[in-house]
Write an enzyme that holds these catalytic residues in place. Structure first.
Site, PDB file in Angstrom:
ATOM      1  N   ILE A   1       0.837  -1.203   0.000  1.00 13.03           N
ATOM      2  CA  ILE A   1       0.000   0.000   0.000  1.00 13.03           C
ATOM      3  C   ILE A   1       0.871   1.253   0.000  1.00 13.03           C
ATOM      4  O   ILE A   1       1.718   1.437   0.881  1.00 13.03           O
ATOM      5  CB  ILE A   1      -0.937   0.013   1.230  1.00 13.03           C
ATOM      6  CG1 ILE A   1      -1.782  -1.271   1.277  1.00 13.03           C
ATOM      7  CG2 ILE A   1      -1.808   1.260   1.231  1.00 13.03           C
ATOM      8  CD1 ILE A   1      -2.723  -1.473   0.107  1.00 13.03           C
ATOM      9  N   LYS A   2       0.640   2.122  -0.984  1.00 13.73           N
ATOM     10  CA  LYS A   2       1.377   3.390  -1.048  1.00 13.73           C
ATOM     11  C   LYS A   2       0.592   4.473  -0.315  1.00 13.73           C
ATOM     12  O   LYS A   2      -0.614   4.638  -0.536  1.00 13.73           O
ATOM     13  CB  LYS A   2       1.579   3.814  -2.503  1.00 13.73           C
ATOM     14  CG  LYS A   2       2.624   2.975  -3.227  1.00 13.73           C
ATOM     15  CD  LYS A   2       2.768   3.412  -4.664  1.00 13.73           C
ATOM     16  CE  LYS A   2       3.557   4.694  -4.822  1.00 13.73           C
ATOM     17  NZ  LYS A   2       3.748   5.041  -6.255  1.00 13.73           N
ATOM     18  N   VAL A   3       1.315   5.198   0.524  1.00 17.09           N
ATOM     19  CA  VAL A   3       0.689   6.259   1.324  1.00 17.09           C
ATOM     20  C   VAL A   3       1.543   7.524   1.197  1.00 17.09           C
ATOM     21  O   VAL A   3       2.756   7.471   1.422  1.00 17.09           O
ATOM     22  CB  VAL A   3       0.604   5.838   2.812  1.00 17.09           C
ATOM     23  CG1 VAL A   3      -0.102   6.919   3.625  1.00 17.09           C
ATOM     24  CG2 VAL A   3      -0.106   4.498   2.966  1.00 17.09           C
TER      25      VAL A   3
END
Ligand code: G3P
Length: 225
Positions: free
Chosen positions: A84-86
């Site tokens: 997951i990219k945040v």
């Protein structure tokens, strides 16, 4: 070096998986939007092309940490291996803490300063993505940013890796590798340029011409043994 492809284009991904030692694919909301198809269809299509063993990174879009967490959980329900990219906003850092607490792998993205990267790593991000070309474009130093992040990772013995992102040419990638980055994500057009050299092409053409004078047109070693 861990090579990743920065695109959601299935044709480009399948081609790169076939040609290169590709460790994974990264996307961002702009890259996803370019495909102009349902997100689920895009992510499942990429996974089918890259297989379970390669990494796939996809970004949350919520503007608060709780929504980002729910997005991460929903995306992982679709693809249990998804990273997951945040983005490294205040809510993003809070989201990284919440998502990491669920044992979900995280890439902290849109990093433009070493302190953003450091805090993201301390919060639980596994990959730290500095935007090299976007800094170079404003007369700043993207490579130095990546080098300083690498230094901070070593200094604090952090369990994080630099994922260099946003490149427009091979020299930026070369300098990033020399600066000690662990991984890069590169658009398909720049990725192909990593191997491009006219003297390599003319060298191979010369080998072919000399060979064919003796062993015949369109032959290879199997024909000559
Ligand atoms: O995917 C994140 C990063 O690679 C974006 O690159 O070319 O839009 O600056 P770029």
């Amino acid at each position: 070096m861990i090579y990743m492809l920065d695109t959601a284009n299935i044709e480009a991904i399948c081609r790169a998986v076939d040609l290169y030692p590709l460790a994974g694919v990264t996307t961002n909301p702009s890259i996803i939007a370019q495909e102009n198809r349902p997100l689920k269809e895009i992510l499942l299509g990429i996974r089918e092309c890259i297989g379970r063993e390669r990494m796939l990174h996809a970004q949350v879009m919520g503007s608060d940490a709780q929504t980002m967490l729910l997005e991460a959980i929903a995306m992982r329900a679709l693809d249990p291996e998804l990273i997951i990219k945040v983005p490294v906003t205040q809510q993003g850092i809070k989201a990284i803490k919440l998502i990491a607490a669920k044992d979900i792998r995280i890439t902290a993205t849109a990093i433009l300063t070493p302190q953003q990267a450091l805090m993201a790593a301390v919060a639980g991000a596994e990959f730290l993505a500095p935007y090299v070309n976007r800094l170079d474009n404003i007369c700043s130093d993207g490579i130095n940013l990546a080098a300083e992040i690498s230094l901070l990772i070593k200094h604090y013995h952090l369990n994080a890796k630099v994922l260099g992102a946003s490149f427009k040419n091979v020299q930026q990638i070369h300098q990033l590798a020399l600066a000690g980055a662990h991984s890069v994500t590169i658009s398909p057009d720049v990725f192909d340029l990593l191997l491009s050299h006219p003297l390599t092409d003319s060298g191979v053409a010369g080998f072919r011409a000399d060979w064919e004078k003796i062993y015949g047109d369109n032959t290879n070693v199997l024909d000559a043994l």
